[in-house]
Motif scaffolding. Structure first.
Motif, mmCIF file in Angstrom:
data_model
loop_
_atom_site.group_PDB
_atom_site.id
_atom_site.type_symbol
_atom_site.label_atom_id
_atom_site.label_comp_id
_atom_site.label_asym_id
_atom_site.label_seq_id
_atom_site.Cartn_x
_atom_site.Cartn_y
_atom_site.Cartn_z
ATOM 1 N N CYS A 40 19.467 70.194 14.457
ATOM 2 C CA CYS A 40 20.740 70.431 13.772
ATOM 3 C C CYS A 40 21.927 70.066 14.661
ATOM 4 O O CYS A 40 21.810 69.996 15.881
ATOM 5 C CB CYS A 40 20.865 71.905 13.382
ATOM 6 S SG CYS A 40 19.546 72.513 12.315
ATOM 7 N N ARG A 41 23.073 69.865 14.043
ATOM 8 C CA ARG A 41 24.311 69.743 14.797
ATOM 9 C C ARG A 41 24.735 71.134 15.261
ATOM 10 O O ARG A 41 24.377 72.140 14.635
ATOM 11 C CB ARG A 41 25.401 69.112 13.933
ATOM 12 C CG ARG A 41 25.204 67.622 13.676
ATOM 13 C CD ARG A 41 26.111 67.126 12.583
ATOM 14 N NE ARG A 41 25.718 67.677 11.287
ATOM 15 C CZ ARG A 41 26.454 67.579 10.189
ATOM 16 N NH1 ARG A 41 27.633 66.997 10.231
ATOM 17 N NH2 ARG A 41 26.015 68.085 9.052
ATOM 18 N N ALA A 71 19.508 67.694 9.554
ATOM 19 C CA ALA A 71 20.766 66.955 9.637
ATOM 20 C C ALA A 71 21.833 67.513 8.704
ATOM 21 O O ALA A 71 23.028 67.235 8.882
ATOM 22 C CB ALA A 71 20.533 65.483 9.323
ATOM 23 N N ARG A 72 21.414 68.313 7.716
ATOM 24 C CA ARG A 72 22.358 68.887 6.756
ATOM 25 C C ARG A 72 22.776 70.298 7.134
ATOM 26 O O ARG A 72 23.398 71.000 6.346
ATOM 27 C CB ARG A 72 21.729 68.907 5.356
ATOM 28 C CG ARG A 72 21.220 67.570 4.876
ATOM 29 C CD ARG A 72 22.332 66.584 4.665
ATOM 30 N NE ARG A 72 23.249 67.018 3.603
ATOM 31 C CZ ARG A 72 24.348 66.372 3.260
ATOM 32 N NH1 ARG A 72 24.692 65.279 3.918
ATOM 33 N NH2 ARG A 72 25.115 66.817 2.275
#
Length: 218
Positions: free
Chosen positions: A187-188, A167-168
Protein backbone atom coordinates in the motif's frame (compact mmCIF):
# COMPACT_ATOMS: atom_id res chain seq x y z
CA UNK A 1 -8.02 16.65 0.08
CA UNK A 2 -4.39 15.66 -0.48
CA UNK A 3 -3.68 13.98 -3.82
CA UNK A 4 -2.40 10.77 -2.19
CA UNK A 5 -5.94 10.07 -0.98
CA UNK A 6 -7.77 11.10 -4.15
CA UNK A 7 -8.09 7.65 -5.72
CA UNK A 8 -7.99 5.55 -2.54
CA UNK A 9 -10.89 3.13 -2.11
CA UNK A 10 -9.88 2.66 1.52
CA UNK A 11 -7.72 4.48 4.05
CA UNK A 12 -6.38 2.55 7.04
CA UNK A 13 -5.48 4.57 10.12
CA UNK A 14 -3.51 3.74 13.21
CA UNK A 15 -5.51 4.78 16.27
CA UNK A 16 -3.53 6.14 19.23
CA UNK A 17 -1.47 9.17 18.27
CA UNK A 18 -2.96 9.25 14.77
CA UNK A 19 -6.71 9.74 15.22
CA UNK A 20 -6.93 10.11 19.00
CA UNK A 21 -4.82 11.18 21.96
CA UNK A 22 -4.90 8.86 24.97
CA UNK A 23 -1.69 9.59 26.82
CA UNK A 24 -0.60 5.95 26.93
CA UNK A 25 2.82 5.69 28.57
CA UNK A 26 4.47 3.05 26.40
CA UNK A 27 7.58 2.94 28.59
CA UNK A 28 5.43 1.82 31.53
CA UNK A 29 3.75 -0.82 29.38
CA UNK A 30 7.18 -2.12 28.40
CA UNK A 31 8.42 -2.15 32.01
CA UNK A 32 5.34 -4.07 33.16
CA UNK A 33 5.80 -6.62 30.37
CA UNK A 34 9.49 -7.12 31.12
CA UNK A 35 8.74 -7.64 34.80
CA UNK A 36 6.26 -10.38 33.92
CA UNK A 37 8.61 -11.98 31.40
CA UNK A 38 11.35 -12.21 34.03
CA UNK A 39 9.03 -14.36 36.16
CA UNK A 40 9.40 -17.08 33.52
CA UNK A 41 13.18 -17.16 33.85
CA UNK A 42 13.83 -15.31 30.61
CA UNK A 43 16.74 -12.87 30.40
CA UNK A 44 15.13 -9.50 29.67
CA UNK A 45 18.38 -7.68 28.81
CA UNK A 46 18.09 -8.43 25.05
CA UNK A 47 14.47 -7.22 25.13
CA UNK A 48 15.10 -3.76 26.56
CA UNK A 49 14.95 -1.97 23.21
CA UNK A 50 11.67 -3.60 22.17
CA UNK A 51 8.18 -2.27 22.80
CA UNK A 52 5.86 -4.16 25.15
CA UNK A 53 4.25 -6.35 22.49
CA UNK A 54 7.54 -7.08 20.77
CA UNK A 55 9.11 -8.17 24.05
CA UNK A 56 6.16 -10.42 24.88
CA UNK A 57 6.19 -12.07 21.46
CA UNK A 58 9.91 -12.78 21.62
CA UNK A 59 9.54 -14.23 25.11
CA UNK A 60 6.60 -16.37 24.02
CA UNK A 61 8.60 -17.68 21.06
CA UNK A 62 11.57 -18.43 23.32
CA UNK A 63 9.38 -20.53 25.60
CA UNK A 64 7.93 -22.41 22.63
CA UNK A 65 11.37 -23.14 21.26
CA UNK A 66 12.34 -24.48 24.69
CA UNK A 67 9.40 -26.89 24.55
CA UNK A 68 7.40 -24.96 27.15
CA UNK A 69 4.19 -24.57 25.16
CA UNK A 70 1.87 -24.26 28.16
CA UNK A 71 4.04 -21.61 29.77
CA UNK A 72 4.15 -19.68 26.49
CA UNK A 73 0.35 -19.65 26.33
CA UNK A 74 0.11 -18.58 29.96
CA UNK A 75 2.64 -15.77 29.52
CA UNK A 76 0.83 -14.39 26.48
CA UNK A 77 -2.52 -14.46 28.27
CA UNK A 78 -1.18 -12.82 31.43
CA UNK A 79 0.75 -10.19 29.49
CA UNK A 80 -2.22 -9.25 27.33
CA UNK A 81 -4.49 -9.03 30.38
CA UNK A 82 -2.00 -6.74 32.14
CA UNK A 83 -1.60 -4.55 29.07
CA UNK A 84 -5.35 -4.33 28.62
CA UNK A 85 -5.84 -3.13 32.20
CA UNK A 86 -3.16 -0.47 31.80
CA UNK A 87 -4.45 0.66 28.40
CA UNK A 88 -7.98 0.87 29.78
CA UNK A 89 -6.81 3.23 32.50
CA UNK A 90 -4.88 5.44 30.08
CA UNK A 91 -7.77 5.58 27.61
CA UNK A 92 -10.36 6.71 30.14
CA UNK A 93 -10.40 10.26 28.74
CA UNK A 94 -9.41 10.17 25.05
CA UNK A 95 -9.28 13.29 22.87
CA UNK A 96 -9.68 13.56 19.10
CA UNK A 97 -6.73 14.74 17.03
CA UNK A 98 -7.30 18.05 15.26
CA UNK A 99 -8.95 17.59 11.89
CA UNK A 100 -10.00 13.98 12.43
CA UNK A 101 -13.75 14.45 11.93
CA UNK A 102 -13.37 16.70 8.88
CA UNK A 103 -10.96 14.27 7.21
CA UNK A 104 -13.01 11.15 7.90
CA UNK A 105 -16.22 12.86 6.80
CA UNK A 106 -14.54 13.99 3.57
CA UNK A 107 -13.31 10.47 2.83
CA UNK A 108 -16.66 8.86 3.52
CA UNK A 109 -18.54 11.48 1.50
CA UNK A 110 -16.74 10.30 -1.63
CA UNK A 111 -17.21 6.61 -0.83
CA UNK A 112 -13.85 5.67 0.66
CA UNK A 113 -13.94 3.09 3.44
CA UNK A 114 -12.23 3.73 6.77
CA UNK A 115 -10.24 1.03 8.54
CA UNK A 116 -8.63 1.20 11.97
CA UNK A 117 -5.51 -0.94 12.43
CA UNK A 118 -4.11 -0.83 15.94
CA UNK A 119 -1.75 -2.72 18.20
CA UNK A 120 -4.06 -1.82 21.09
CA UNK A 121 -6.54 -4.18 22.74
CA UNK A 122 -9.89 -4.59 20.96
CA UNK A 123 -12.11 -3.63 23.91
CA UNK A 124 -10.01 -0.57 24.69
CA UNK A 125 -10.08 0.48 21.04
CA UNK A 126 -13.85 0.07 20.79
CA UNK A 127 -14.40 2.13 23.93
CA UNK A 128 -12.16 4.87 22.59
CA UNK A 129 -13.83 4.97 19.17
CA UNK A 130 -17.32 4.92 20.65
CA UNK A 131 -16.53 7.56 23.27
CA UNK A 132 -15.36 9.99 20.59
CA UNK A 133 -17.85 8.82 17.95
CA UNK A 134 -15.08 8.24 15.42
CA UNK A 135 -16.65 6.92 12.20
CA UNK A 136 -15.10 3.75 10.77
CA UNK A 137 -16.01 0.64 8.81
CA UNK A 138 -13.65 -1.99 10.21
CA UNK A 139 -11.43 -2.34 13.27
CA UNK A 140 -8.47 -4.72 13.33
CA UNK A 141 -6.84 -4.79 16.77
CA UNK A 142 -4.02 -6.92 18.15
CA UNK A 143 -6.64 -9.47 19.19
CA UNK A 144 -7.56 -10.03 15.54
CA UNK A 145 -4.11 -11.00 14.24
CA UNK A 146 -1.34 -13.44 15.06
CA UNK A 147 1.42 -10.94 14.25
CA UNK A 148 1.11 -7.23 15.00
CA UNK A 149 2.57 -4.27 13.14
CA UNK A 150 5.17 -3.87 11.66
CA UNK A 151 4.10 -7.23 10.23
CA UNK A 152 1.55 -6.52 7.46
CA UNK A 153 -1.15 -8.85 8.82
CA UNK A 154 -3.33 -6.00 10.13
CA UNK A 155 -3.41 -4.52 6.64
CA UNK A 156 -3.79 -7.87 4.91
CA UNK A 157 -6.86 -8.71 6.99
CA UNK A 158 -8.57 -5.55 5.73
CA UNK A 159 -7.52 -6.08 2.11
CA UNK A 160 -8.81 -9.65 2.15
CA UNK A 161 -12.07 -8.83 3.89
CA UNK A 162 -12.82 -5.97 1.51
CA UNK A 163 -11.32 -7.70 -1.55
CA UNK A 164 -9.15 -4.67 -2.24
CA UNK A 165 -6.00 -4.33 -4.31
CA UNK A 166 -3.15 -2.89 -2.19
CA UNK A 167 -2.62 -0.10 -4.72
CA UNK A 168 -6.12 1.20 -3.92
CA UNK A 169 -5.39 1.52 -0.21
CA UNK A 170 -3.44 4.08 1.84
CA UNK A 171 -2.07 3.43 5.34
CA UNK A 172 -1.71 6.39 7.73
CA UNK A 173 0.11 6.34 11.06
CA UNK A 174 2.36 8.22 13.46
CA UNK A 175 5.04 5.56 13.89
CA UNK A 176 7.44 3.70 11.62
CA UNK A 177 5.67 0.39 12.31
CA UNK A 178 2.56 1.71 10.56
CA UNK A 179 4.57 2.62 7.47
CA UNK A 180 6.41 -0.70 7.40
CA UNK A 181 3.15 -2.65 7.71
CA UNK A 182 1.61 -0.68 4.86
CA UNK A 183 4.62 -0.98 2.58
CA UNK A 184 4.98 -4.70 3.24
CA UNK A 185 1.35 -5.13 2.18
CA UNK A 186 1.94 -3.13 -1.01
CA UNK A 187 0.00 0.00 0.00
CA UNK A 188 0.91 3.66 -0.21
CA UNK A 189 1.79 5.18 3.14
CA UNK A 190 1.51 8.46 5.03
CA UNK A 191 3.63 9.13 8.10
CA UNK A 192 2.62 11.76 10.65
CA UNK A 193 5.67 13.23 12.36
CA UNK A 194 3.80 14.70 15.29
CA UNK A 195 4.63 18.24 16.36
CA UNK A 196 5.35 17.06 19.92
CA UNK A 197 7.89 14.46 18.74
CA UNK A 198 11.40 15.98 18.45
CA UNK A 199 13.05 13.24 16.35
CA UNK A 200 11.57 12.07 13.07
CA UNK A 201 10.28 8.52 13.77
CA UNK A 202 10.39 7.75 10.04
CA UNK A 203 14.03 8.68 9.43
CA UNK A 204 14.91 5.04 8.73
CA UNK A 205 11.51 4.08 7.30
CA UNK A 206 10.40 6.87 4.92
CA UNK A 207 6.72 6.91 3.94
CA UNK A 208 5.41 7.97 0.55
CA UNK A 209 4.22 11.19 2.18
CA UNK A 210 5.39 12.79 5.41
CA UNK A 211 3.20 15.37 7.19
CA UNK A 212 3.32 16.98 10.63
CA UNK A 213 -0.43 16.94 11.35
CA UNK A 214 -3.39 14.84 10.27
CA UNK A 215 -5.27 17.89 9.02
CA UNK A 216 -2.62 18.44 6.33
CA UNK A 217 -4.36 15.62 4.46
CA UNK A 218 -7.53 17.67 4.04
Amino acid sequence: MHAILDDADAVLFDLDGTLVETGIDFSRLRAASLQLIAEYGIDTAPLQELDALGAVEQAVNALREAGKEQESIELRQRAFARLQAMEMAYCASPRPVRGVYDLLDALRSRGARIGIITRNDCEVSLRTLNALQIPYDLLVSRDDVRQVKPHPEHVQVVLQQWNLAPARCVVVGDYWMDVEAGKAAGCRTVGIWRLDVPINPFRHHPPDLLVRELRELL
